[in-house]
Design an enzyme around this catalytic site. Structure first.
Site, short mmCIF file in Angstrom:
data_model
loop_
_atom_site.label_atom_id
_atom_site.label_comp_id
_atom_site.label_asym_id
_atom_site.label_seq_id
_atom_site.Cartn_x
_atom_site.Cartn_y
_atom_site.Cartn_z
N ASP A 147 0.84 -1.19 0.00
CA ASP A 147 0.00 0.00 0.00
C ASP A 147 0.87 1.25 0.00
OD1 ASP A 147 -2.46 1.26 -0.11
OD2 ASP A 147 -2.67 1.38 2.07
N HIS B 240 -4.03 13.95 1.41
CA HIS B 240 -4.30 13.02 2.51
C HIS B 240 -3.11 12.99 3.47
CE1 HIS B 240 -5.65 9.40 4.59
NE2 HIS B 240 -4.48 8.85 4.35
N GLU C 159 -9.31 4.08 -2.19
CA GLU C 159 -8.06 3.92 -2.95
C GLU C 159 -8.33 3.27 -4.30
OE1 GLU C 159 -4.72 2.29 -0.92
OE2 GLU C 159 -5.34 3.05 1.06
N ASP D 167 -9.37 0.41 1.88
CA ASP D 167 -8.35 -0.01 2.84
C ASP D 167 -8.84 0.40 4.24
OD1 ASP D 167 -5.97 -0.90 3.95
OD2 ASP D 167 -4.98 1.04 3.66
CA CA Z 1 -4.13 2.95 2.88
#
Ligand code: CA
Length: 443
Positions: free
Chosen positions: A141, A148, A215, A247
């Protein structure tokens, strides 16, 4: 080898193409004939073997049924072998872009108006059970939205929100593949250690700050041999396609555990992906230039190439909606809580692949990379509740209710789609997941 700066368009992208499958001709469909994303499915309740499918309108082309009808006889035997009787996309992914492109052209030919209709190979999407589209060997990831990263950094480290490496290195960590599920996944609220502000010792119990992260998932195709990095100029040829990824994140566990080695139990209890994988070829008309602010560091040469600059980004709108248990009971549709776009990503898909392999790390067919939460520049474009509620300090409205973080029974529904002038809209379908009460809740 594609050395042009723009992804190539071909007959399968022709906006005038229409399919004999009537439901694919509606403007609102995610799956016109120009899309043709892949899934793995079976007819619900049938006990059939899992098989590969291709979306068209409200239906799925059952690849095994199509082979049974002789409709795939013209395919290269290697491609046919990689898709018929297969319960995952891994073998197809491993074949590489020439094979993917040949298959897409063949499917487009089978489904277009004028070709003999094959209603026997169609299954209604409403009658399908989906499985993970690939055996995911490894999951990594990333953290590619600077909006963010800045917003979350401000909450976790007010004195230094964006660490100095962020603008140089595509930040990532190795995640957990075993708990990745397909849309429809339900999981118990995770339990773990949390530490209240000012407390010396942690408590143990159900997560109190359960969140989602919107995501993009990136499925690797042929991958690379150990020790042989994928050059930035070839990086997209190693990518089979994109999906939606939620996620799930336990923010209170995360805050206590994340230093010094990064996320662990706050992330690895569940991650949910859409059943559909949209190929990079399908997305070719929906690309955007990638830019890096002149005041920021420019990427090191191994992360830069003309095609990164000219069309490295993807113009994919991303939506998050929440459906509470009460809404589900009342038949109220999921309520949108944010809308963003993948084009805001600070790093491109190609940069993630080049960076991941530059040290010699090998990627394999079916590996999944997460883009990181895709928050846009404005507050309404935040891809997590952590940001939308300023760390839980303010509530948001969800239909007639309020939320700071997710409650038991909440479903999160994410959708994604791409649009371009003069072209049909193509979509990713949805990824839905539901939070169940924690194990041993109330004890
Ligand atoms: Ca993530």
């Amino acid at each position: 080898m594609n050395t042009t700066a723009q992804p190539a368009l071909n007959a399968t992208h022709d906006p005038a193409l229409r399919s004999w499958v009537a439901s694919s001709r509606h403007d609102a469909t995610d799956f016109p004939i120009q899309n043709l994303p892949f899934c793995v499915f079976r007819r619900a309740g049938s006990g059939q073997a899992l098989r590969i499918g291709v979306a068209i309108g409200a239906h799925i082309v059952d690849i095994d049924a199509a082979a049974g009808e002789g409709a795939l006889a013209g395919l290269d035997p290697a491609v046919r072998h990689a898709i018929v009787g297969q319960a995952s996309l891994n073998a197809l992914m491993a074949l590489g872009p020439q094979a993917w492109s040949a298959l897409r052209l063949a499917l487009s030919g089978l489904l277009r108006e004028g070709a003999p209709p094959l209603p026997a190979v169609l299954v209604a999407q409403a009658d399908a059970d989906y499985a993970l589209p690939a055996r995911i060997g490894d999951y990594t990831d990333f953290y590619t939205s600077i909006h963010h990263a800045s917003a979350v950094g401000k909450l976790f480290r007010p004195d230094e929100p964006l660490l100095p490496n962020y603008k140089w290195v595509p930040i990532g960590y190795h995640g957990r593949a075993s708990s990745i599920g397909v849309s429809g996944q339900c999981f118990p609220r995770p339990r773990g250690q949390t530490r209240a502000p000012g407390a010396v010792a942690p408590d143990f119990g159900p997560c109190k700050r359960l969140d989602y992260e919107m995501e993009i998932g990136i499925f690797i195709g042929a991958g690379n041999a150990p020790g042989e990095p994928i050059d930035i100029g070839q990086a997209e040829q190693a990518v089979f396609g994109l999906c939606l990824l939620n996620d799930w994140s336990a923010r209170d566990l995360q805050a206590w555990e994340y230093q010094p080695l990064g996320p662990f139990l706050s992330k690895n209890f569940a991650s949910t992906i859409s059943p559909w994988v949209v190929t990079l070829e399908a997305l070719a008309p929906y690309r955007a230039a990638w830019t890096r602010d002149g005041a920021d560091p420019q990427p090191l040469p191994y992360l830069d190439a003309p095609q990164v600059r000219s069309a490295g980004a993807f113009d994919i709108t991303l939506e998050v909606a929440i459906e509470t248990a009460a809404m589900r009971g009342a038949g109220t549709p999921p309520a949108r809580v944010s809308l963003s776009n993948f084009r805001h990503s600070y790093w491109t898909v190609s940069q993630l692949v080049a960076h991941h392999t530059v040290n010699g790390c090998n990627l394999q067919a079916g590996d999944l990379l997460g883009s990181g939460t895709q928050s846009g520049p404005t507050a309404a474009e935040a891809g997590s509740l952590l940001e939308l509620t300023a760390g839980g300090k303010q509530t948001i409205r969800v239909a007639g209710e309020t939320r700071t973080f997710l409650e038991d029974g909440d479903s999160v529904v994410m959708r994604g789609w791409a649009e371009a002038p003069g072209r049909p809209r193509i979509g990713f379908g949805e990824v839905r997941g539901t939070v169940l009460p924690a194990l041993g809740a109330g004890t």
